[in-house]
Write a protein that holds these residues in place. Sequence first.
Motif, PDB file in Angstrom:
ATOM      1  N   PRO A 174      43.199  -0.727 128.326  1.00  0.00           N
ATOM      2  CA  PRO A 174      43.328  -2.118 128.770  1.00  0.00           C
ATOM      3  C   PRO A 174      43.034  -3.125 127.664  1.00  0.00           C
ATOM      4  O   PRO A 174      43.666  -4.178 127.603  1.00  0.00           O
ATOM      5  CB  PRO A 174      42.321  -2.224 129.910  1.00  0.00           C
ATOM      6  CG  PRO A 174      41.398  -1.077 129.748  1.00  0.00           C
ATOM      7  CD  PRO A 174      42.200   0.009 129.119  1.00  0.00           C
ATOM      8  N   LYS A 175      42.089  -2.793 126.791  1.00  0.00           N
ATOM      9  CA  LYS A 175      41.789  -3.696 125.670  1.00  0.00           C
ATOM     10  C   LYS A 175      43.022  -3.923 124.822  1.00  0.00           C
ATOM     11  O   LYS A 175      43.321  -5.056 124.424  1.00  0.00           O
ATOM     12  CB  LYS A 175      40.675  -3.083 124.814  1.00  0.00           C
ATOM     13  CG  LYS A 175      40.465  -3.753 123.464  1.00  0.00           C
ATOM     14  CD  LYS A 175      39.784  -2.804 122.492  1.00  0.00           C
ATOM     15  CE  LYS A 175      40.692  -1.662 122.076  1.00  0.00           C
ATOM     16  NZ  LYS A 175      39.991  -0.638 121.272  1.00  0.00           N
ATOM     17  N   LYS A 176      43.754  -2.861 124.527  1.00  0.00           N
ATOM     18  CA  LYS A 176      44.901  -3.019 123.638  1.00  0.00           C
ATOM     19  C   LYS A 176      46.068  -3.714 124.330  1.00  0.00           C
ATOM     20  O   LYS A 176      46.915  -4.315 123.678  1.00  0.00           O
ATOM     21  CB  LYS A 176      45.331  -1.667 123.058  1.00  0.00           C
ATOM     22  CG  LYS A 176      45.934  -1.840 121.668  1.00  0.00           C
ATOM     23  CD  LYS A 176      46.160  -0.549 120.953  1.00  0.00           C
ATOM     24  CE  LYS A 176      46.801  -0.838 119.598  1.00  0.00           C
ATOM     25  NZ  LYS A 176      47.309   0.379 118.949  1.00  0.00           N
ATOM     26  N   ILE A 177      46.103  -3.632 125.654  1.00  0.00           N
ATOM     27  CA  ILE A 177      47.104  -4.428 126.375  1.00  0.00           C
ATOM     28  C   ILE A 177      46.795  -5.913 126.223  1.00  0.00           C
ATOM     29  O   ILE A 177      47.680  -6.726 125.945  1.00  0.00           O
ATOM     30  CB  ILE A 177      47.160  -4.016 127.856  1.00  0.00           C
ATOM     31  CG1 ILE A 177      47.781  -2.621 127.993  1.00  0.00           C
ATOM     32  CG2 ILE A 177      47.973  -5.033 128.673  1.00  0.00           C
ATOM     33  CD1 ILE A 177      47.780  -2.080 129.404  1.00  0.00           C
ATOM     34  N   LEU A 178      45.529  -6.290 126.383  1.00  0.00           N
ATOM     35  CA  LEU A 178      45.155  -7.694 126.179  1.00  0.00           C
ATOM     36  C   LEU A 178      45.388  -8.107 124.729  1.00  0.00           C
ATOM     37  O   LEU A 178      45.799  -9.241 124.448  1.00  0.00           O
ATOM     38  CB  LEU A 178      43.691  -7.917 126.559  1.00  0.00           C
ATOM     39  CG  LEU A 178      43.297  -7.645 128.013  1.00  0.00           C
ATOM     40  CD1 LEU A 178      41.845  -8.038 128.244  1.00  0.00           C
ATOM     41  CD2 LEU A 178      44.206  -8.393 128.981  1.00  0.00           C
ATOM     42  N   ARG A 179      45.133  -7.201 123.819  1.00  0.00           N
ATOM     43  CA  ARG A 179      45.352  -7.506 122.396  1.00  0.00           C
ATOM     44  C   ARG A 179      46.817  -7.839 122.123  1.00  0.00           C
ATOM     45  O   ARG A 179      47.113  -8.617 121.211  1.00  0.00           O
ATOM     46  CB  ARG A 179      44.920  -6.307 121.553  1.00  0.00           C
ATOM     47  CG  ARG A 179      45.112  -6.506 120.032  1.00  0.00           C
ATOM     48  CD  ARG A 179      44.785  -5.207 119.314  1.00  0.00           C
ATOM     49  NE  ARG A 179      44.777  -5.339 117.874  1.00  0.00           N
ATOM     50  CZ  ARG A 179      45.759  -4.923 117.081  1.00  0.00           C
ATOM     51  NH1 ARG A 179      46.854  -4.373 117.606  1.00  0.00           N
ATOM     52  NH2 ARG A 179      45.656  -5.041 115.770  1.00  0.00           N
ATOM     53  N   ARG A 180      47.714  -7.271 122.895  1.00  0.00           N
ATOM     54  CA  ARG A 180      49.137  -7.546 122.658  1.00  0.00           C
ATOM     55  C   ARG A 180      49.427  -9.032 122.784  1.00  0.00           C
ATOM     56  O   ARG A 180      50.206  -9.593 122.002  1.00  0.00           O
ATOM     57  CB  ARG A 180      50.008  -6.742 123.627  1.00  0.00           C
ATOM     58  CG  ARG A 180      51.500  -6.968 123.452  1.00  0.00           C
ATOM     59  CD  ARG A 180      51.929  -6.686 122.025  1.00  0.00           C
ATOM     60  NE  ARG A 180      53.331  -7.015 121.805  1.00  0.00           N
ATOM     61  CZ  ARG A 180      53.855  -7.278 120.614  1.00  0.00           C
ATOM     62  NH1 ARG A 180      53.085  -7.256 119.533  1.00  0.00           N
ATOM     63  NH2 ARG A 180      55.121  -7.564 120.499  1.00  0.00           N
ATOM     64  N   GLY A 181      48.802  -9.678 123.770  1.00  0.00           N
ATOM     65  CA  GLY A 181      48.991 -11.122 123.886  1.00  0.00           C
ATOM     66  C   GLY A 181      48.503 -11.843 122.644  1.00  0.00           C
ATOM     67  O   GLY A 181      49.155 -12.764 122.137  1.00  0.00           O
TER      68      GLY A 181
END
Length: 450
Positions: free
Chosen positions: A49-56
């Motif tokens: 989930p952290k890296k999904i938020l990082r995508r933004g």
Amino acid sequence: MNEQFDLIVIGAGMAGVAAANKCAAQGWKVAIVDSLPYGGTCALRGCDPKKILRRGAEVIDSARLMRGKGIDDADLSINWADLMKHKHGFTDPVPQNVEDGLTGNGVTTLHGRARFTGPRQLEIEGTPYDAHRFLVATGARPRPLDFPGHEHLIDSTDFLNLEHLPSRILFVGGGFISFEFAHIAVRAGSSPTIVDRGERPLKNFDPNLVELLVDRGHEIGIQLRRTTTIREVRPSGDGYQVTLERDGDQETVETDLVVHGAGRVADLADLGLDAAGVEWGEHGIHVADYLQSITNPHVWAAGDSADTAGMPLTPVAVSEAKVAASNMLKDTTTAPDYSGIPTAVFTIPELARVGMLEAEARDIGIVLIVRYNDTSDWYSNYRIGETTAAAKILIDQTNDQIVGAHLLGPEYGELINTLGLAIKLGLTTRQLKSATAAYPTTGSDLGSML
């Protein structure tokens, strides 16, 4: 009579699931238990989930780097609620998918808090179970803090579920969590501050590259307070007053949110390990090299639950769990292989490492060749507008083999995998440079780095 199992796995993260499936596939009667939703920290509350938020944050940063180079980013922003919804699209189905996979493989899935009552017995919510073997893979939890007001802090799980991102965030500790979340938050419009007790944050990474990353963060609005101690956190209106101390001087700062990023310890305190005669500490269960408890032969451990030389990383935990399962199945004493395992801090740009630090290599007498390159003006980074990137490769002069690699730059989290494979297989730099890479790619920079 208590239900009997060949193996009970405690902890339904990726490590526990891997071991349960492996042993069930060999015909063992296996159960797995967790008091939290199945899937573990990495899939639900950490890496993924952290890296999904990082995508933004990546999109915002990429557009800003191309400002004046053909991209107009004037109205570009992160919609936090929509980004969080995107994250939930991945995390929400995980627990049921994981449990369905286990039951489909013949594993009995249990829910509740497990606690040992004897060397080969445990209870789950009052129901007793017996097993010939147990694998403990319960992961880690935030390290307890002792300053007044520590109860007001949120942890990484809470941060990854924030419905609204506040304007001011203070992160406690200068490690992975604080840096990664700060790099997300600042590009989503927040003003983050990292408070670190030491002089050097991210201590397990190359100090030269860390300083470049700190400078890059400062340019975009991340404030780092070094050699600073938190003395108190006090609610104040809609936020908090945090008392800081540095060199004997105190000051109070205002913030909307305080986040625990000051490390984690093995999550073992509630398992009743003493009742099972299992020796343990904050770094995990004391195990032999092959992951069996040194005091109770019926208990094995993997990942953050085991006190080993392995780094606290999900792939390491899964590898250890598979090795433990294999040793249990075959009655062998194989030890995990920790060579060539990379790790990365997913800031923007990302910071990656494999092998030894320069100081570590020199301390054991390796005669080093240090290949350091400022890669900020190399084509791969010029193309995207990045101005902070560097590589440091450590080579043993006696055999031309890489003993350490340290990278800071876009996509270098992928490039570090090649260097990890080189270390694991003992490849020489001459062999690596003989390979022809697709061009132009970040991977094609490796030859020049060497």
